[in-house]
Write a protein that holds these residues in place. Sequence first.
Motif, PDB file in Angstrom:
ATOM      1  N   ARG A 120      -8.662  16.542 -14.924  1.00 46.74           N
ATOM      2  CA  ARG A 120      -9.329  16.390 -13.587  1.00 46.74           C
ATOM      3  C   ARG A 120      -8.913  17.806 -12.692  1.00 46.74           C
ATOM      4  N   TYR A 121      -7.654  18.233 -13.162  1.00 49.63           N
ATOM      5  CA  TYR A 121      -7.179  19.265 -12.310  1.00 49.63           C
ATOM      6  C   TYR A 121      -8.012  20.914 -12.604  1.00 49.63           C
ATOM      7  N   ALA A 122      -8.639  20.812 -13.776  1.00 49.34           N
ATOM      8  CA  ALA A 122      -9.353  22.191 -14.159  1.00 49.34           C
ATOM      9  C   ALA A 122     -10.526  22.336 -12.997  1.00 49.34           C
ATOM     10  N   PRO A 123     -10.439  23.427 -12.758  1.00 50.51           N
ATOM     11  CA  PRO A 123     -11.179  23.779 -11.326  1.00 50.51           C
ATOM     12  C   PRO A 123     -12.577  23.429 -11.717  1.00 50.51           C
ATOM     13  N   ASP A 359      -3.694  22.534 -16.263  1.00 51.35           N
ATOM     14  CA  ASP A 359      -2.276  21.994 -16.480  1.00 51.35           C
ATOM     15  C   ASP A 359      -1.365  22.703 -15.391  1.00 51.35           C
ATOM     16  N   SER A 360      -1.706  23.695 -14.871  1.00 51.27           N
ATOM     17  CA  SER A 360      -0.729  24.335 -14.180  1.00 51.27           C
ATOM     18  C   SER A 360      -0.946  23.447 -12.851  1.00 51.27           C
ATOM     19  N   VAL A 361      -2.014  23.106 -12.300  1.00 51.90           N
ATOM     20  CA  VAL A 361      -2.257  22.453 -11.334  1.00 51.90           C
ATOM     21  C   VAL A 361      -1.630  21.095 -11.176  1.00 51.90           C
ATOM     22  N   LEU A 362      -1.744  20.556 -12.473  1.00 55.64           N
ATOM     23  CA  LEU A 362      -1.325  19.147 -12.616  1.00 55.64           C
ATOM     24  C   LEU A 362       0.407  19.226 -12.501  1.00 55.64           C
ATOM     25  N   LEU A 363       0.877  19.985 -13.038  1.00 55.76           N
ATOM     26  CA  LEU A 363       2.543  20.174 -13.188  1.00 55.76           C
ATOM     27  C   LEU A 363       2.882  20.349 -11.687  1.00 55.76           C
ATOM     28  N   ASN A 364       2.213  21.021 -10.948  1.00 59.30           N
ATOM     29  CA  ASN A 364       2.566  21.452  -9.566  1.00 59.30           C
ATOM     30  C   ASN A 364       2.701  20.030  -8.806  1.00 59.30           C
TER      31      ASN A 364
END
Length: 415
Positions: A120-123, A359-364
Amino acid sequence: MSEASQFLAKGGTGRKRYAIVGTGGRAGFFYNAIATDYSSTSCIVGLCDTNQVRMNYANSRLEALGHGQVPTFLAPDFDAMIKSTAPDEVIVTSIDRTHNIYIVRALELGCNVRVTFNYRYAPHNTKVFEILRSGGLGTVTSIHFEWLLNTSHGADYFRRWHRDRKNSGGLLVHKSTHHFDLVNFWLQTRPLSVYAQGDLKFYGKENAEKRGVTKFYSRTRGSEVAKQDPFALELESTPALKALYLDAEGEDGYHRDQSVFSDGISIEDTMNLLIRYRNGAVMTYSLTAYAPWEGFRVNFNGTGGRLEVEVVENSYVNSGGDQALEGALEKRTILLRPLFEQPREIEIEESKGAHGGGDSVLLNDLFGEPTTDEYMRAASHVDGAASILTGIAANRSIETGQVVFVDDILRVPES
């Protein structure tokens, strides 16, 4: 006081406390992030697994990252871990067939468990949601969604525990649940009915024999035949794979390097679905696990035009390299074709990292400071149920040859 006890004592300084159950390849995605980028907001307080060697490896990684080692607990002592380490949340990264056990027990013991969907978080996936929400396509009437797993990533499911349907539910449950969630998220709806067909067409001994293969092996280690097989996985050549699996075999007998052309595979590698949604849209879906490239194409037809999306991702083997490159982008395009207008390519925010930059957006979202998300990408347990029910219904349809109505399995609320 031991180092582990000192760390537990320091954990109560406003940081959120996490315990992890299942310390294989996927767990590293979470504990590496907590120990580095999110050490000011989060900490690990306990590890649980069926295999002590794997937990020791995780602790060695935590120590190397400056986090400090934490107490370890074998699977029968899960309750003891929760009671003695008092985590706020439990990260469940064990094999799929045990997820429900640990989730339910963690909730019973007062912990929180979140459902997450990194795609979902992939731009580019967020951009699709934005276009559809804006009405840029009118009412979506049909979708064609094709996902391709290549002969590296796709093959890896047929070496591991996933190859046994009792462990994974097959790829329609283990893998496709992420794809089905994307469609539920994009359309803001739920599945109504599913018809599916699926077969094992490429992997497995019988299929290899049909192609003229005459020499077989059960696992790569110690096999001369495997040296001639491009699908063979050498655990010794990758430090993480060796530490997590080869060195841990004495504990549980699990072989991470099984031949993809051996007996014992009970899941499909070729799947095709027809799904009707509650909002009236219909989707054709295809998953192939032996493609020459990795990624997906999804096309939306609507009353205002057509949206065409293509994403090519970097191939990978779980724990076989840098996790930041797992599913990283090679290229992507989104083309909007309005009725009676010239098509135009949609600009997408630049992204780096695993799973299309998601992944980086999800982790944040998980471990960073709370923020408001206008795209509503955080998933709920209801979202998790809705996505996996599509795969469960598909499996039932393959078994029976019939259309399966999702509500006949479990009635899921709209929100």
